[in-house]
Design an enzyme around this catalytic site. Sequence first.
Site, mmCIF file in Angstrom:
data_model
loop_
_atom_site.group_PDB
_atom_site.id
_atom_site.type_symbol
_atom_site.label_atom_id
_atom_site.label_comp_id
_atom_site.label_asym_id
_atom_site.label_seq_id
_atom_site.Cartn_x
_atom_site.Cartn_y
_atom_site.Cartn_z
ATOM 1 N N HIS A 53 0.646 -1.106 0.041
ATOM 2 C CA HIS A 53 -0.121 -0.007 0.198
ATOM 3 C C HIS A 53 0.843 1.042 0.115
ATOM 4 O O HIS A 53 1.915 1.166 0.622
ATOM 5 C CB HIS A 53 -0.846 -0.031 1.222
ATOM 6 C CG HIS A 53 -1.981 -1.110 1.480
ATOM 7 N ND1 HIS A 53 -1.443 -2.156 2.276
ATOM 8 C CD2 HIS A 53 -3.093 -1.133 1.095
ATOM 9 C CE1 HIS A 53 -2.784 -2.977 2.261
ATOM 10 N NE2 HIS A 53 -3.265 -2.411 1.476
ATOM 11 N N ASP A 56 2.063 1.872 3.414
ATOM 12 C CA ASP A 56 3.240 0.715 4.124
ATOM 13 C C ASP A 56 4.677 1.271 3.873
ATOM 14 O O ASP A 56 5.727 1.015 4.652
ATOM 15 C CB ASP A 56 3.077 -0.688 3.208
ATOM 16 C CG ASP A 56 1.684 -1.185 3.512
ATOM 17 O OD1 ASP A 56 1.065 -0.930 4.204
ATOM 18 O OD2 ASP A 56 1.377 -2.066 2.768
ATOM 19 N N MET A 87 2.688 -5.665 -7.531
ATOM 20 C CA MET A 87 1.428 -4.998 -7.270
ATOM 21 C C MET A 87 1.364 -3.870 -6.171
ATOM 22 O O MET A 87 2.191 -4.120 -5.295
ATOM 23 C CB MET A 87 0.412 -6.093 -6.891
ATOM 24 C CG MET A 87 -0.813 -5.745 -6.285
ATOM 25 S SD MET A 87 -0.858 -5.328 -4.612
ATOM 26 C CE MET A 87 -1.788 -6.528 -3.699
ATOM 27 N N GLU A 180 -10.902 -6.250 -5.420
ATOM 28 C CA GLU A 180 -11.029 -7.499 -4.608
ATOM 29 C C GLU A 180 -12.184 -7.418 -3.676
ATOM 30 O O GLU A 180 -12.576 -6.502 -2.737
ATOM 31 C CB GLU A 180 -9.829 -7.217 -3.627
ATOM 32 C CG GLU A 180 -9.781 -8.304 -2.505
ATOM 33 C CD GLU A 180 -8.400 -8.041 -1.666
ATOM 34 O OE1 GLU A 180 -7.544 -7.398 -2.109
ATOM 35 O OE2 GLU A 180 -8.395 -8.856 -0.756
ATOM 36 N N LYS A 182 -14.837 -8.598 -0.652
ATOM 37 C CA LYS A 182 -15.166 -9.066 0.544
ATOM 38 C C LYS A 182 -16.517 -8.770 1.132
ATOM 39 O O LYS A 182 -16.957 -7.570 1.101
ATOM 40 C CB LYS A 182 -14.229 -8.171 1.424
ATOM 41 C CG LYS A 182 -14.121 -8.998 2.822
ATOM 42 C CD LYS A 182 -12.807 -8.186 3.566
ATOM 43 C CE LYS A 182 -12.693 -8.711 5.036
ATOM 44 N NZ LYS A 182 -11.564 -7.992 5.753
ATOM 45 N N GLU A 216 -9.913 -13.305 -2.768
ATOM 46 C CA GLU A 216 -9.073 -13.658 -1.678
ATOM 47 C C GLU A 216 -9.803 -14.985 -1.006
ATOM 48 O O GLU A 216 -11.215 -15.024 -0.822
ATOM 49 C CB GLU A 216 -8.851 -12.609 -0.631
ATOM 50 C CG GLU A 216 -8.382 -13.112 0.630
ATOM 51 C CD GLU A 216 -7.972 -11.944 1.562
ATOM 52 O OE1 GLU A 216 -7.598 -10.808 1.070
ATOM 53 O OE2 GLU A 216 -8.375 -12.281 2.785
ATOM 54 N N HIS A 219 -11.887 -14.235 1.829
ATOM 55 C CA HIS A 219 -13.165 -13.441 1.779
ATOM 56 C C HIS A 219 -14.259 -14.257 1.501
ATOM 57 O O HIS A 219 -15.386 -13.874 1.698
ATOM 58 C CB HIS A 219 -12.802 -12.211 0.865
ATOM 59 C CG HIS A 219 -11.680 -11.141 1.498
ATOM 60 N ND1 HIS A 219 -11.311 -10.359 0.817
ATOM 61 C CD2 HIS A 219 -11.024 -11.244 2.510
ATOM 62 C CE1 HIS A 219 -10.392 -9.612 1.654
ATOM 63 N NE2 HIS A 219 -10.191 -10.365 2.652
ATOM 64 N N ASP A 244 -5.209 -13.439 -3.767
ATOM 65 C CA ASP A 244 -4.699 -13.458 -2.477
ATOM 66 C C ASP A 244 -4.910 -14.822 -1.864
ATOM 67 O O ASP A 244 -6.171 -15.171 -1.438
ATOM 68 C CB ASP A 244 -5.355 -12.339 -1.702
ATOM 69 C CG ASP A 244 -5.092 -10.888 -1.881
ATOM 70 O OD1 ASP A 244 -4.031 -10.894 -2.699
ATOM 71 O OD2 ASP A 244 -5.571 -10.067 -1.454
ATOM 72 N N ASP A 254 -12.261 -11.703 9.431
ATOM 73 C CA ASP A 254 -11.173 -12.126 8.499
ATOM 74 C C ASP A 254 -9.981 -12.440 9.257
ATOM 75 O O ASP A 254 -9.255 -11.771 10.006
ATOM 76 C CB ASP A 254 -10.677 -10.894 7.689
ATOM 77 C CG ASP A 254 -9.838 -10.799 6.799
ATOM 78 O OD1 ASP A 254 -9.813 -11.899 6.128
ATOM 79 O OD2 ASP A 254 -9.238 -9.860 6.114
ATOM 80 N N ASP A 256 -7.127 -14.300 7.976
ATOM 81 C CA ASP A 256 -5.737 -14.215 7.354
ATOM 82 C C ASP A 256 -4.984 -15.348 7.611
ATOM 83 O O ASP A 256 -3.491 -14.798 7.851
ATOM 84 C CB ASP A 256 -5.444 -12.813 7.398
ATOM 85 C CG ASP A 256 -6.235 -11.718 6.252
ATOM 86 O OD1 ASP A 256 -6.823 -12.102 5.409
ATOM 87 O OD2 ASP A 256 -6.290 -10.533 7.070
ATOM 88 N N ASP A 286 -1.830 -13.087 1.197
ATOM 89 C CA ASP A 286 -2.326 -11.993 2.043
ATOM 90 C C ASP A 286 -2.574 -12.563 3.396
ATOM 91 O O ASP A 286 -3.795 -12.550 3.369
ATOM 92 C CB ASP A 286 -3.515 -11.633 1.278
ATOM 93 C CG ASP A 286 -3.888 -9.890 1.821
ATOM 94 O OD1 ASP A 286 -3.202 -9.519 2.643
ATOM 95 O OD2 ASP A 286 -4.975 -9.535 1.510
HETATM 96 C C1 GLT Z 1 -6.353 -5.538 3.892
HETATM 97 C C2 GLT Z 1 -7.489 -6.469 3.359
HETATM 98 C C3 GLT Z 1 -6.628 -7.262 2.223
HETATM 99 C C4 GLT Z 1 -6.441 -6.420 1.209
HETATM 100 C C5 GLT Z 1 -5.389 -5.506 1.195
HETATM 101 C C6 GLT Z 1 -5.245 -4.700 0.145
HETATM 102 S S1 GLT Z 1 -5.169 -4.806 2.636
HETATM 103 O O1 GLT Z 1 -5.295 -6.273 4.573
HETATM 104 O O2 GLT Z 1 -7.907 -7.400 4.565
HETATM 105 O O3 GLT Z 1 -7.575 -8.365 2.108
HETATM 106 O O4 GLT Z 1 -6.023 -7.329 0.042
HETATM 107 O O5 GLT Z 1 -5.772 -3.435 0.273
HETATM 108 MN MN MN Z 2 -6.478 -9.365 0.374
HETATM 109 MN MN MN Z 3 -8.408 -10.903 4.229
#
Ligand code: GLT
Ligand code: MN
Ligand code: MN
Length: 387
Positions: A53, A56, A87, A180, A182, A216, A219, A244, A254, A256, A286
């Site tokens: 980002h 970041d 990216m 993306e 979610k 993702e 998601h 992702d 979420d 991750d 991700d």
């Molecule tokens: C954030 C989110 C991710 C996205 C990122 C991109 S940031 O952590 O949960 O799924 O991919 O902005």
């Molecule tokens: Mn993501």
């Molecule tokens: Mn996520």
Amino acid sequence: MYEPRPEHKFTFGLWTVGNVGRDPFGDAVRERLDPVYVVHKLAELGVYGVNLHDEDLIPRGTPPAERDRIVHRFKKALEETGLKVPMVTANLFSDPAFKDGALTSPDPWVRAYALRKSLETMDLGAELGAEIYVVWPGREGAEVEATGKVRKVWGWMREALDFMAAYAEDQGYPYRFALEPKPNEPRGDIYFATVGSFLAFIQTLARPERFGLNPEFAHETMSGLNFVHAVAQVLEAGKLFHIDLNDQRMNRFDQDLRFGSENLKAAFFLVDLLEHSGYEGPRHFDAHALRTEDEEGVWAFAKGCMRTYLILKERAQAFREDPEVRDLLAAYYREDPEAVAYLGPYSRERAEALKRAEFPLEAMRKRGYDLERLDQLVVEYLLGVRG
Ligand code: GLT
Ligand code: MN
Ligand code: MN
């Protein structure tokens, strides 16, 4: 054999291995890692690239001269290690200004600010050689329905994305935009909730060819959807621009999680699908280390994501080559030419022949598909007792 190498195209975001372990109830448990240090560490692990980002790398409010110094130092690390930045994406969720949306805020100042931030991130990414631009509409959602905003957001989003694509064109940037989805979090409900919603929306944009998806694992999974099916549809549409990878339990926040750590079977079929799809883009993790971990745990997490991917790739390959699996699949897809002749594109003759057809109904109803045996073989490959 399971050693990651740059040609595997594994990538991590600065925010993933750099995650400090903050959650809604608890403070950071790890120190922020210097992006230059992260680049060197990732290169040592055999990673292909690092994503980021804007914030970041360049903290919000950094004066221009300092910004240039940071970028220069970061580029030097990239040159020294050979790591790529495939990216970039704008952080359109952290700034309090974005609390009721960024590109779909009801406040035109906020929408303009989010758009400006997006253009600046495209400039930054172009400087770093990025060719994929992710848009994650994390704040483009609502908790309160009474505003009626839901009728306006599609138009605002379309205008912003069209603006960004036209800017890329105007500047000669090669970006392909990866959207993306979610379903929720951080908003109560996010407008672009699933792969399907973005796939449909893309067709309404001025330059649909510039836009694709960044699906993702977590998601789709958090709302109980099948990620493998979602990715297959994206691939079929020619829209897999980025991916992702992580893991997640259904109906949770979420998480991750480390790739392959929860839904091993889904991860197996995802790798199987990706590796046979012709997709040549980055395999981006991700995800982040658990909050229980110190820095050592972070690198163990990163290695684990890649190692599991490579093990699954080998397992899926062996599974596909197993003669018993092949026989089962050949039987599963048995093609009776007599039946096949009734199918295909419409013609009046074919429709008439179909109406006259005599169906072997009893056999059709009695047929067993042998899927228990096939699925048991999957389990045995996953458990490592076969192949
Ligand atoms: C954030 C989110 C991710 C996205 C990122 C991109 S940031 O952590 O949960 O799924 O991919 O902005
Ligand atoms: Mn993501
Ligand atoms: Mn996520």
